[in-house]
Each structure stands twice: as C-alpha cells, then as structure tokens.
Write a protein that holds these residues in place. Structure first.
Motif, PDB file in Angstrom:
ATOM      1  N   MET A   1      28.673  36.446  47.481  1.00 11.68           N
ATOM      2  CA  MET A   1      29.455  35.721  46.519  1.00 11.68           C
ATOM      3  C   MET A   1      30.933  36.024  46.751  1.00 11.68           C
ATOM      4  N   ILE A   2      31.759  35.109  46.309  1.00 10.43           N
ATOM      5  CA  ILE A   2      33.197  35.288  46.434  1.00 10.43           C
ATOM      6  C   ILE A   2      33.778  35.545  45.050  1.00 10.43           C
ATOM      7  N   PHE A   3      34.674  36.537  44.993  1.00 14.19           N
ATOM      8  CA  PHE A   3      35.288  36.924  43.737  1.00 14.19           C
ATOM      9  C   PHE A   3      36.804  36.787  43.834  1.00 14.19           C
ATOM     10  N   LYS A   4      37.426  36.414  42.724  1.00 15.46           N
ATOM     11  CA  LYS A   4      38.878  36.396  42.610  1.00 15.46           C
ATOM     12  C   LYS A   4      39.259  37.605  41.775  1.00 15.46           C
ATOM     13  N   VAL A   5      40.150  38.441  42.312  1.00 17.58           N
ATOM     14  CA  VAL A   5      40.569  39.662  41.640  1.00 17.58           C
ATOM     15  C   VAL A   5      42.032  39.514  41.239  1.00 17.58           C
ATOM     16  N   LEU A   6      42.302  39.667  39.950  1.00 21.72           N
ATOM     17  CA  LEU A   6      43.670  39.664  39.440  1.00 21.72           C
ATOM     18  C   LEU A   6      44.076  41.112  39.245  1.00 21.72           C
ATOM     19  N   TYR A   7      45.247  41.498  39.775  1.00 21.87           N
ATOM     20  CA  TYR A   7      45.627  42.907  39.762  1.00 21.87           C
ATOM     21  C   TYR A   7      47.134  43.097  39.706  1.00 21.87           C
ATOM     22  N   GLN A   8      47.538  44.322  39.362  1.00 20.33           N
ATOM     23  CA  GLN A   8      48.920  44.782  39.436  1.00 20.33           C
ATOM     24  C   GLN A   8      49.016  45.695  40.655  1.00 20.33           C
ATOM     25  N   ASP A   9      50.187  45.755  41.273  1.00 17.05           N
ATOM     26  CA  ASP A   9      50.363  46.565  42.485  1.00 17.05           C
ATOM     27  C   ASP A   9      50.149  48.054  42.272  1.00 17.05           C
ATOM     28  N   LEU A  10      50.537  48.567  41.111  1.00 17.40           N
ATOM     29  CA  LEU A  10      50.423  49.995  40.838  1.00 17.40           C
ATOM     30  C   LEU A  10      49.428  50.244  39.713  1.00 17.40           C
ATOM     31  N   ALA A  11      48.583  51.264  39.882  1.00 16.83           N
ATOM     32  CA  ALA A  11      47.587  51.583  38.865  1.00 16.83           C
ATOM     33  C   ALA A  11      48.237  52.008  37.557  1.00 16.83           C
ATOM     34  N   SER A  12      49.434  52.563  37.627  1.00 15.62           N
ATOM     35  CA  SER A  12      50.127  53.031  36.424  1.00 15.62           C
ATOM     36  C   SER A  12      50.939  51.927  35.749  1.00 15.62           C
TER      37      SER A  12
END
Length: 69
Positions: A1-12
């Motif tokens: 399956m293909i997933f789209k991941v929305l994220y911020q560059d830094l974990a903090s």
C-alpha cells in the motif's frame, strides 16, 4: 500500500501548517511506515492510506515521488 505522510522537519518543532511537508512511502501498514521513518528525526503529524481515485489524484501532482526506504 502507498501512504502519504505529513510531517515537520524537526521532532521538537510545533506543528504549523505552513511548515508541514509531505512524502509518499510504500509499506504494508502504518506501523511499518513509522518503523521505516524512525531514524529521520521528523515529527510525523498524520499518515494517510492512499488507494483508488485518491491515489490517482495524488499521482497527478508534480510533487508525487515514492520514497524508497
């Protein structure tokens, strides 16, 4: 399956819409996606499964590039 991941560059980093990035990754489930991305140090906001017409729509985008992890 293909997933789209929305994220911020830094974990903090606090999630701010204008700083949110996305990537596309192939995996068997959401847990597998998180496992594959755990070493990147990113703050994952949301993981969305792409299938059918939604996947076809995303593939038309010039930003669509499937990550190999």
């Amino acid at each position: 399956m293909i997933f789209k991941v929305l994220y911020q560059d830094l974990a903090s980093e606090v999630p701010v819409r204008e700083n949110t990035h996305s990537l596309y990754i192939e995996a068997s489930n959401e847990r597998d996606v998180r496992f594959k991305l755990k070493d990147r140090g990113i703050n994952i906001e949301f993981i969305q499964t792409l299938a059918g017409e939604h996947l076809a729509y995303e593939q038309q985008s010039e930003d669509f590039s499937l990550e190999t992890v």
